[in-house]
Write an enzyme that holds these catalytic residues in place. Structure first.
Site, PDB file in Angstrom:
ATOM      1  CE  LYS A 299      -4.107  -1.744   2.560  1.00  0.00           C
ATOM      2  NZ  LYS A 299      -5.187  -1.514   3.294  1.00  0.00           N
TER       3      LYS A 299
ATOM      4  CG  ASP B 106      -8.631   0.613   3.541  1.00  0.00           C
ATOM      5  OD1 ASP B 106      -9.230  -0.195   2.855  1.00  0.00           O
ATOM      6  OD2 ASP B 106      -7.396   0.519   3.653  1.00  0.00           O
TER       7      ASP B 106
HETATM    8  P1  NDP Z   1      -1.596  -1.731  11.210  1.00  0.00           P
HETATM    9  O1  NDP Z   1      -0.507  -2.796  11.429  1.00  0.00           O
HETATM   10  O2  NDP Z   1      -0.941  -0.754  10.152  1.00  0.00           O
HETATM   11  O3  NDP Z   1      -1.974  -1.079  12.293  1.00  0.00           O
HETATM   12  C1  NDP Z   1      -2.438  -1.843  13.526  1.00  0.00           C
HETATM   13  C2  NDP Z   1      -2.903  -0.910  14.640  1.00  0.00           C
HETATM   14  O4  NDP Z   1      -3.478  -1.882  15.725  1.00  0.00           O
HETATM   15  C3  NDP Z   1      -1.982  -0.091  15.212  1.00  0.00           C
HETATM   16  O5  NDP Z   1      -2.484   1.007  15.794  1.00  0.00           O
HETATM   17  C4  NDP Z   1      -1.400  -0.863  16.418  1.00  0.00           C
HETATM   18  O6  NDP Z   1      -0.794  -0.301  17.654  1.00  0.00           O
HETATM   19  C5  NDP Z   1      -2.915  -1.638  17.137  1.00  0.00           C
HETATM   20  N1  NDP Z   1      -2.621  -2.737  17.756  1.00  0.00           N
HETATM   21  C6  NDP Z   1      -2.379  -3.850  17.297  1.00  0.00           C
HETATM   22  N2  NDP Z   1      -2.239  -4.944  18.163  1.00  0.00           N
HETATM   23  C7  NDP Z   1      -2.639  -4.250  19.352  1.00  0.00           C
HETATM   24  C8  NDP Z   1      -3.091  -4.644  20.820  1.00  0.00           C
HETATM   25  N3  NDP Z   1      -2.727  -5.952  21.233  1.00  0.00           N
HETATM   26  N4  NDP Z   1      -3.324  -3.610  21.589  1.00  0.00           N
HETATM   27  C9  NDP Z   1      -3.524  -2.340  21.125  1.00  0.00           C
HETATM   28  N5  NDP Z   1      -3.241  -1.914  19.875  1.00  0.00           N
HETATM   29  C10 NDP Z   1      -2.972  -2.834  19.013  1.00  0.00           C
HETATM   30  O7  NDP Z   1      -2.646  -2.646  10.558  1.00  0.00           O
HETATM   31  P2  NDP Z   1      -4.029  -1.869   9.792  1.00  0.00           P
HETATM   32  O8  NDP Z   1      -4.344  -0.721  10.213  1.00  0.00           O
HETATM   33  O9  NDP Z   1      -3.817  -2.021   8.369  1.00  0.00           O
HETATM   34  O10 NDP Z   1      -5.100  -2.886  10.110  1.00  0.00           O
HETATM   35  C11 NDP Z   1      -5.858  -2.996  11.282  1.00  0.00           C
HETATM   36  C12 NDP Z   1      -7.117  -3.631  11.323  1.00  0.00           C
HETATM   37  O11 NDP Z   1      -7.969  -3.013  10.297  1.00  0.00           O
HETATM   38  C13 NDP Z   1      -6.854  -4.948  10.690  1.00  0.00           C
HETATM   39  O12 NDP Z   1      -7.929  -5.768  11.641  1.00  0.00           O
HETATM   40  C14 NDP Z   1      -7.403  -5.143   9.509  1.00  0.00           C
HETATM   41  O13 NDP Z   1      -8.019  -6.422   9.112  1.00  0.00           O
HETATM   42  C15 NDP Z   1      -8.661  -4.066   9.555  1.00  0.00           C
HETATM   43  N6  NDP Z   1      -8.925  -3.566   8.164  1.00  0.00           N
HETATM   44  C16 NDP Z   1     -10.305  -3.471   8.046  1.00  0.00           C
HETATM   45  C17 NDP Z   1     -10.743  -2.963   6.604  1.00  0.00           C
HETATM   46  C18 NDP Z   1     -11.943  -3.246   6.333  1.00  0.00           C
HETATM   47  O14 NDP Z   1     -12.407  -2.766   4.933  1.00  0.00           O
HETATM   48  N7  NDP Z   1     -13.007  -3.321   7.121  1.00  0.00           N
HETATM   49  C19 NDP Z   1      -9.555  -2.344   5.741  1.00  0.00           C
HETATM   50  C20 NDP Z   1      -8.361  -2.417   6.099  1.00  0.00           C
HETATM   51  C21 NDP Z   1      -7.969  -2.903   7.452  1.00  0.00           C
HETATM   52  P3  NDP Z   1       0.859   0.147  17.478  1.00  0.00           P
HETATM   53  O15 NDP Z   1       0.757   1.192  16.767  1.00  0.00           O
HETATM   54  O16 NDP Z   1       1.010   0.217  19.219  1.00  0.00           O
HETATM   55  O17 NDP Z   1       1.408  -1.396  16.876  1.00  0.00           O
END
Ligand code: NDP
Length: 284
Positions: free
Chosen positions: A73, A109
């Site tokens: 992306k 998104d």
């Molecule tokens: P990224 O890896 O870019 O970001 C992940 C985020 O989740 C970060 O803010 C991270 O925090 C946080 N995180 C992960 N694990 C934990 C935890 N245990 N406790 C607290 N915070 C946590 O992933 P994406 O943003 O690409 O994806 C995030 C979600 O969105 C996924 O589940 C994905 O499937 C979903 N998604 C859904 C879409 C839809 O159309 N419905 C489209 C795109 C994504 P930190 O910064 O601290 O690591």
């Protein structure tokens, strides 16, 4: 006798790793079929070292556009000819559209999320608590800012990443926003109108709990989750039990598919047909 002209469909698709598990093809092709559009959507497995070659190939074969999923992306951006307004601010592209000879990167998104939210409320003037600062959360935040949200309260596990999103909202989009610490269960301020889980907490784990005090939900509040599998996350179940309105990640996924089909074909497809096809594909 004129030669038939329908044996060469318009082509779109998705470049990713883990392409075989991407169900978007089912909903997009259901829309093509329903609306009589002669087009195909192809999932393509592409490793990062070959992304540039893959895009050259799509240019040469006249693809009308394509989606990008993990891990392409951000790295796709220098390979394109331009970016849409929100994709430029988000710094990530998940949908490319061929306009003339130019490949333009968009981000659907956040736009997909916004379309779903508009079924429940108008975001203008609202106070939003957003958990997460990764790709999905950034896309949602930028689109909500452009739609006129009054104030953002950002909450992220890693403060540095939260600060980057704060800088984007305040520095580039001139929004009112703050970064709140997240130690233990987060208490929602009383003035919260919309709560959004933009983290991956809950993905493939219906019992996973976002650290948030459920006693601070208020009836009528809107609670949304970007996680689409399973769609009934623990957050949304807890919020429903306290009288909140909820929005699941499947509707965001469907709506970004709707926007992709519209960008590529000019036809606004029937979201219900796409939702049914996606649900069938995900349960098979
Ligand atoms: P990224 O890896 O870019 O970001 C992940 C985020 O989740 C970060 O803010 C991270 O925090 C946080 N995180 C992960 N694990 C934990 C935890 N245990 N406790 C607290 N915070 C946590 O992933 P994406 O943003 O690409 O994806 C995030 C979600 O969105 C996924 O589940 C994905 O499937 C979903 N998604 C859904 C879409 C839809 O159309 N419905 C489209 C795109 C994504 P930190 O910064 O601290 O690591």
């Amino acid at each position: 006798m004129a030669l038939p002209t329908t044996f060469c469909p318009d082509l779109v698709g998705c470049l990713s790793q883990g392409a075989a598990g991407n169900p978007t093809v089912a909903m997009v092709e259901a829309a093509f079929h329903h609306h009589g559009i002669n087009a195909r959507y192809i999932n393509m497995e592409v490793n990062p070292a070959q992304l540039a070659d893959a895009i050259k190939g799509l240019r040469a074969t006249g693809f009308r556009g394509f989606n990008l999923s993990m891990p392409h992306k951000v790295t796709v951006i220098p390979l394109l000819d331009g970016l849409g307004e929100s994709a430029a601010v988000i710094g990530a592209v998940n949908c490319v559209v061929r306009r003339g000879d130019r490949l333009i990167g968009e981000n659907t998104d956040g736009k997909g999320f916004l379309r779903s939210l508009l079924d429940l409320t108008e975001p203008k003037g609202k106070t939003v608590v957003l958990f997460g600062a990764g790709g999905a959360a950034r896309a949602v935040a930028v689109e909500l800012a452009l739609a006129g949200v009054e104030r953002f309260i950002l909450v992220n596990r890693t403060p540095e990443r939260g600060r980057l999103l704060l800088d984007t909202l305040v520095g580039q989009l001139h929004c009112q926003a703050e970064l709140s610490p997240w130690a233990g269960d987060f208490s929602l301020p009383r003035e919260t109108d919309i709560v959004i889980n933009g983290t991956s907490v809950g993905l493939y784990d219906a019992a996973a709990r976002l650290p948030l005090d459920p006693e601070t939900f208020r009836p009528g509040q809107i609670v949304a989750d970007v996680v689409f599998s399973p769609p009934a996350t623990r957050l949304l179940r807890d919020a429903t039990a306290r009288g909140c309105q909820t929005l699941d990640g499947l509707s965001m996924l469907v709506n970004q598919g709707v926007l992709g089909v519209q960008y590529w074909t000019g036809v606004l497809p029937d979201a219900a047909i796409m939702q049914e096809a996606l649900a069938r594909a995900m349960s098979s």
